[in-house]
Scaffold this motif. Structure first.
Motif, PDB file in Angstrom:
ATOM      1  N   CYS A   3       0.823  -1.209   0.000  1.00  0.00           N
ATOM      2  CA  CYS A   3       0.000   0.000   0.000  1.00  0.00           C
ATOM      3  C   CYS A   3       0.860   1.263   0.000  1.00  0.00           C
ATOM      4  N   LEU A   6       0.078   4.244  -2.415  1.00  0.00           N
ATOM      5  CA  LEU A   6      -1.138   4.955  -2.014  1.00  0.00           C
ATOM      6  C   LEU A   6      -0.894   5.832  -0.794  1.00  0.00           C
ATOM      7  N   LEU A  45      -8.169   8.960  -1.926  1.00  0.00           N
ATOM      8  CA  LEU A  45      -6.936   8.275  -1.554  1.00  0.00           C
ATOM      9  C   LEU A  45      -7.040   7.664  -0.159  1.00  0.00           C
TER      10      LEU A  45
END
Length: 83
Positions: A3, A6, A45
């Protein structure tokens, strides 16, 4: 799957937001307490990071793997007709 991309994008978005720039509030506080004031991109996001982290913790996906996009249509075989 990591992740990290992100998270990096969310951090950059928060640092550019009015909550941090104009109001001089810490990004962590903006993320927790002022989510409705964040730009739509930061909110998207934030949701993407949440879903990414949740998918890493979901034990069902660890065993089942990624979901299949399509499906196979199986029709029953026809047996002989009585005439």
């Amino acid at each position: 799957m990591s992740c990290e991309p992100l998270l990096t994008a969310l951090k950059e978005c928060l640092l550019r937001s009015d909550c941090v720039v104009k109001d001089k509030i810490l990004p962590s506080v903006c993320l927790r307490e002022h989510t409705d004031e964040l730009p739509a991109q930061c909110q998207s996001l934030r949701m993407a990071v949440f879903n990414c982290k949740r998918s890493q913790l979901d034990m069902r996906k660890r065993f089942r793997g990624k979901p299949v996009v399509g499906h196979i249509n199986v029709e029953p075989e026809e047996t002989g007709t009585n005439q």
